[in-house]
Design a protein around this motif. Sequence first.
Motif, short mmCIF file in Angstrom:
data_model
loop_
_atom_site.label_atom_id
_atom_site.label_comp_id
_atom_site.label_asym_id
_atom_site.label_seq_id
_atom_site.Cartn_x
_atom_site.Cartn_y
_atom_site.Cartn_z
N ARG A 1 0.86 -1.19 0.00
CA ARG A 1 0.00 0.00 0.00
C ARG A 1 0.89 1.23 0.00
NH1 ARG A 1 -2.63 3.85 2.98
NH2 ARG A 1 -4.86 4.05 2.71
N PRO A 2 0.69 2.16 -0.95
CA PRO A 2 1.49 3.38 -0.95
C PRO A 2 1.12 4.27 0.24
CG PRO A 2 -0.12 3.42 -2.73
CD PRO A 2 -0.25 2.10 -2.06
N ILE A 3 2.12 4.92 0.80
CA ILE A 3 1.91 5.85 1.90
C ILE A 3 2.02 7.28 1.39
CG2 ILE A 3 2.81 6.72 4.10
CD1 ILE A 3 3.82 3.87 4.65
N GLY A 4 3.03 7.57 0.60
CA GLY A 4 3.23 8.91 0.08
C GLY A 4 4.65 9.12 -0.38
N HIS A 5 5.06 10.38 -0.48
CA HIS A 5 6.40 10.74 -0.93
C HIS A 5 6.96 11.83 -0.03
CE1 HIS A 5 4.50 9.10 -4.56
NE2 HIS A 5 5.71 8.70 -4.87
N VAL A 6 8.28 11.86 0.11
CA VAL A 6 8.97 12.93 0.82
C VAL A 6 10.21 13.31 0.01
CG1 VAL A 6 8.12 12.32 3.13
CG2 VAL A 6 10.22 11.28 2.27
N THR A 7 10.81 14.41 0.37
CA THR A 7 11.93 14.91 -0.44
C THR A 7 13.30 14.54 0.08
OG1 THR A 7 11.84 17.00 0.75
CG2 THR A 7 10.61 16.87 -1.32
N THR A 8 13.44 14.12 1.33
CA THR A 8 14.76 13.80 1.87
C THR A 8 14.75 12.47 2.60
OG1 THR A 8 14.39 14.85 4.01
CG2 THR A 8 15.25 16.26 2.23
N ARG A 9 15.94 11.92 2.81
CA ARG A 9 16.06 10.67 3.56
C ARG A 9 15.65 10.89 5.02
NH1 ARG A 9 21.19 6.97 5.07
NH2 ARG A 9 19.97 5.12 5.47
N GLY A 10 15.98 12.04 5.57
CA GLY A 10 15.58 12.34 6.95
C GLY A 10 14.07 12.37 7.10
N ALA A 11 13.38 13.00 6.14
CA ALA A 11 11.92 13.02 6.18
C ALA A 11 11.35 11.62 5.99
CB ALA A 11 11.37 13.97 5.12
N ALA A 12 12.02 10.80 5.18
CA ALA A 12 11.58 9.41 4.99
C ALA A 12 11.69 8.65 6.31
CB ALA A 12 12.41 8.72 3.91
N THR A 13 12.81 8.81 7.00
CA THR A 13 13.00 8.14 8.29
C THR A 13 11.96 8.60 9.29
OG1 THR A 13 15.38 7.94 7.87
CG2 THR A 13 14.65 7.68 10.14
N ASP A 14 11.75 9.92 9.38
CA ASP A 14 10.76 10.47 10.32
C ASP A 14 9.36 9.96 10.02
OD1 ASP A 14 12.77 11.88 11.57
OD2 ASP A 14 12.26 13.80 10.63
N THR A 15 9.00 9.90 8.74
CA THR A 15 7.66 9.44 8.36
C THR A 15 7.48 7.96 8.67
OG1 THR A 15 7.57 11.11 6.62
CG2 THR A 15 5.97 9.32 6.48
N LEU A 16 8.49 7.15 8.38
CA LEU A 16 8.41 5.73 8.71
C LEU A 16 8.31 5.52 10.22
CD1 LEU A 16 10.89 4.04 6.19
CD2 LEU A 16 8.42 4.37 5.98
N LEU A 17 9.08 6.30 10.98
CA LEU A 17 8.99 6.21 12.44
C LEU A 17 7.59 6.58 12.92
CD1 LEU A 17 12.43 7.65 13.55
CD2 LEU A 17 11.58 5.33 13.95
N SER A 18 7.01 7.58 12.31
CA SER A 18 5.64 7.98 12.65
C SER A 18 4.67 6.84 12.38
CB SER A 18 5.24 9.22 11.84
OG SER A 18 3.90 9.55 12.06
N CYS A 19 4.81 6.17 11.24
CA CYS A 19 3.95 5.02 10.91
C CYS A 19 4.14 3.90 11.92
CB CYS A 19 4.28 4.50 9.51
SG CYS A 19 3.77 5.59 8.18
N MET A 20 5.40 3.62 12.28
CA MET A 20 5.68 2.54 13.23
C MET A 20 5.10 2.86 14.61
SD MET A 20 9.53 1.26 12.24
CE MET A 20 10.29 2.85 11.95
N GLU A 21 5.27 4.10 15.05
CA GLU A 21 4.74 4.50 16.36
C GLU A 21 3.21 4.43 16.37
OE1 GLU A 21 6.47 8.35 16.84
OE2 GLU A 21 8.43 7.52 17.36
N HIS A 22 2.58 4.87 15.29
CA HIS A 22 1.13 4.82 15.18
C HIS A 22 0.64 3.37 15.21
CE1 HIS A 22 -2.84 6.27 14.02
NE2 HIS A 22 -2.88 5.28 13.14
N ALA A 23 1.33 2.48 14.48
CA ALA A 23 0.95 1.07 14.45
C ALA A 23 1.13 0.43 15.83
CB ALA A 23 1.78 0.32 13.41
N SER A 24 2.23 0.74 16.51
CA SER A 24 2.47 0.20 17.84
C SER A 24 1.42 0.68 18.83
CB SER A 24 3.87 0.58 18.34
OG SER A 24 4.84 -0.06 17.55
#
Length: 136
Positions: free
Chosen positions: A67-90
Amino acid sequence: MSPLSEDVQLPCGWVCKHVEEDELVFAYGGFEVAATKADDANPLSFDLDGRWRLTCRERAGETVTERPIGHVTTRGAATDTLLSCMEHASESARRNGPTEALTLDAIAAGADRCDGATPMGADRSIDDGGQRRRTY
């Protein structure tokens, strides 16, 4: 291999599955969240959605549902967004207990809370003075 910054703390139950310069993958059981750097092969392409594609996947044997989540412009934003998804799922798993199964939608919903993410399709969020809301 390009390791994550030492200050990155994964939520309980999540593991770092794959970290490279152009890809990040974290897993929780049969679920994964991933960021993949866009292909730079076409220099004339105007990539308005960002350079990192974010997805979540569920693996069941040979079958993979993505399932697509979205797009970001930097690796840092990618890491932050993935962490947000993981925290939300947990948080969702803690709140609902073991009787309710985790879903791709529950994991992807966490990206709505992270600045820098461009959600897919009609789920686009806008910045409203620090408050996030959906537009339709």
